[in-house]
Design a protein around this motif. Sequence first.
Motif, PDB file in Angstrom:
ATOM      1  N   ALA A 258      -7.708  13.910  -4.567  1.00 59.63           N
ATOM      2  CA  ALA A 258      -7.264  12.700  -5.268  1.00 59.63           C
ATOM      3  C   ALA A 258      -6.451  11.799  -4.348  1.00 59.63           C
ATOM      4  O   ALA A 258      -6.637  10.574  -4.323  1.00 59.63           O
ATOM      5  CB  ALA A 258      -6.445  13.083  -6.497  1.00 59.63           C
TER       6      ALA A 258
ATOM      7  N   VAL B  56       0.825   7.485  -6.815  1.00 62.41           N
ATOM      8  CA  VAL B  56      -0.053   8.597  -7.175  1.00 62.41           C
ATOM      9  C   VAL B  56       0.678   9.930  -7.050  1.00 62.41           C
ATOM     10  O   VAL B  56       0.453  10.850  -7.845  1.00 62.41           O
ATOM     11  CB  VAL B  56      -1.350   8.586  -6.336  1.00 62.41           C
TER      12      VAL B  56
ATOM     13  N   GLU C 183      -8.725  10.196  -1.611  1.00 59.48           N
ATOM     14  CA  GLU C 183      -9.539   9.111  -2.162  1.00 59.48           C
ATOM     15  C   GLU C 183      -8.692   7.880  -2.462  1.00 59.48           C
ATOM     16  O   GLU C 183      -9.067   6.746  -2.130  1.00 59.48           O
ATOM     17  CB  GLU C 183     -10.238   9.590  -3.437  1.00 59.48           C
ATOM     18  N   HIS C 184      -7.536   8.098  -3.072  1.00 59.92           N
ATOM     19  CA  HIS C 184      -6.678   6.980  -3.466  1.00 59.92           C
ATOM     20  C   HIS C 184      -6.161   6.230  -2.240  1.00 59.92           C
ATOM     21  O   HIS C 184      -6.201   5.000  -2.190  1.00 59.92           O
ATOM     22  CB  HIS C 184      -5.509   7.513  -4.297  1.00 59.92           C
TER      23      HIS C 184
ATOM     24  N   ASP D  47      -8.806   4.319  -0.306  1.00 63.29           N
ATOM     25  CA  ASP D  47      -9.136   3.105  -1.058  1.00 63.29           C
ATOM     26  C   ASP D  47      -8.105   2.004  -0.815  1.00 63.29           C
ATOM     27  O   ASP D  47      -8.423   0.810  -0.888  1.00 63.29           O
ATOM     28  CB  ASP D  47      -9.211   3.402  -2.558  1.00 63.29           C
ATOM     29  N   LEU D  48      -6.862   2.406  -0.526  1.00 62.56           N
ATOM     30  CA  LEU D  48      -5.801   1.433  -0.269  1.00 62.56           C
ATOM     31  C   LEU D  48      -5.866   0.856   1.144  1.00 62.56           C
ATOM     32  O   LEU D  48      -5.140  -0.088   1.455  1.00 62.56           O
ATOM     33  CB  LEU D  48      -4.428   2.087  -0.477  1.00 62.56           C
TER      34      LEU D  48
ATOM     35  N   LYS E 186       1.876   1.705  -3.696  1.00 58.78           N
ATOM     36  CA  LYS E 186       0.759   2.214  -4.491  1.00 58.78           C
ATOM     37  C   LYS E 186       0.430   3.661  -4.122  1.00 58.78           C
ATOM     38  O   LYS E 186       0.058   4.459  -4.989  1.00 58.78           O
ATOM     39  CB  LYS E 186      -0.465   1.321  -4.301  1.00 58.78           C
ATOM     40  N   ALA E 187       0.578   4.002  -2.844  1.00 62.59           N
ATOM     41  CA  ALA E 187       0.312   5.374  -2.411  1.00 62.59           C
ATOM     42  C   ALA E 187       1.320   6.338  -3.026  1.00 62.59           C
ATOM     43  O   ALA E 187       0.959   7.434  -3.487  1.00 62.59           O
ATOM     44  CB  ALA E 187       0.363   5.456  -0.888  1.00 62.59           C
TER      45      ALA E 187
ATOM     46  N   ARG F 152       0.821  -1.211   0.000  1.00 61.76           N
ATOM     47  CA  ARG F 152       0.000   0.000   0.000  1.00 61.76           C
ATOM     48  C   ARG F 152       0.857   1.264   0.000  1.00 61.76           C
ATOM     49  O   ARG F 152       0.455   2.283  -0.565  1.00 61.76           O
ATOM     50  CB  ARG F 152      -1.007  -0.009   1.148  1.00 61.76           C
TER      51      ARG F 152
END
Length: 314
Positions: free
Chosen positions: A253, A215, A256-257, A260-261, A211-212, A208
């Motif tokens: 953004a 962005v 939210e991202h 979601d993770l 992925k964080a 995570r």
Amino acid sequence: MSQNARPVGDGSLGPETASKAASARGALAERDGVLVAFSGGVDSAVVAALARDALGGDAVACTARSETLPAAELDDARRVAGEIGIDHETVAFSELDDPNFVANDGDRCYHCRTMRLGKMYETAKERGIDTVCDGTNADDPGEGHRPGLRAVEELDVFSPLLDAGIAKEEVRAIADAYDLSVADKPSMACLSSRIPTGLEVTEERLTRVEKAERVLREWGFEGFRVRDHDGLARVEIAPDELERALDPAFADAVHEHLTDLGFEYVTLDMAGYRTGSVSPGGEGEPADDANGADGADGSESAAAGGDLGRQYPR
């Protein structure tokens, strides 16, 4: 080498830096062959370029692939090896197999580095190579909490930049002389450096965080970290980019991202990005990542992580 590469010592370097680069290259030339622990960051890239100059096909770059290495960094390593023209291998292993690493104490980087360099030596032996090199430079030993350097010493890894007295700014100058695209690349520590000391390193947390941070990269930021405080994401942005992080569209953004993770809270650290903000005593971040230099920027004390948990209940 890159098609546009210029030989070191062609006048683009100052005489002292050129002399140091020549010394490092000469020391490499004395070896029958070398395997360079290669991240694709600027330190290990310069070692690889010098080794390729000194030894030709008897030099190989090797990147250790694991859960702590972002996929984007592996792609960069492959690309930079192509620029240099050096043979490039990858070896797979998992730090998560070591309970000492997973426990994430103050010596996490030592455990990681020992495993990682062990894989490098195995690969070197398969190729009939006795020498493993890394990208430790002359500035690294004095930069705070650096347990990974202990592993480098114990395993007798050859550090040509350190031995030649080449400091970080000189490394960047040599990279520029070689026309390497990573000459100005910011330092990138492994993903486990985003997790405070005392909080277990798990594949879920590493994934995570990766992925964080993706962005942030997609929004064009260059200096950043996402620190994982067990459900709270602390986003650090370089001070000269911090104003852009206040853009409401970006804030929406990222929130939210990251939620979601699986993050429950997403915060922006108003102090901005700084190295070692989750390390013991707030010290230390490597000049390169785990493949090419020390391996991680350390981790914060367990108490600090606990304080965040109390301030932001889950």
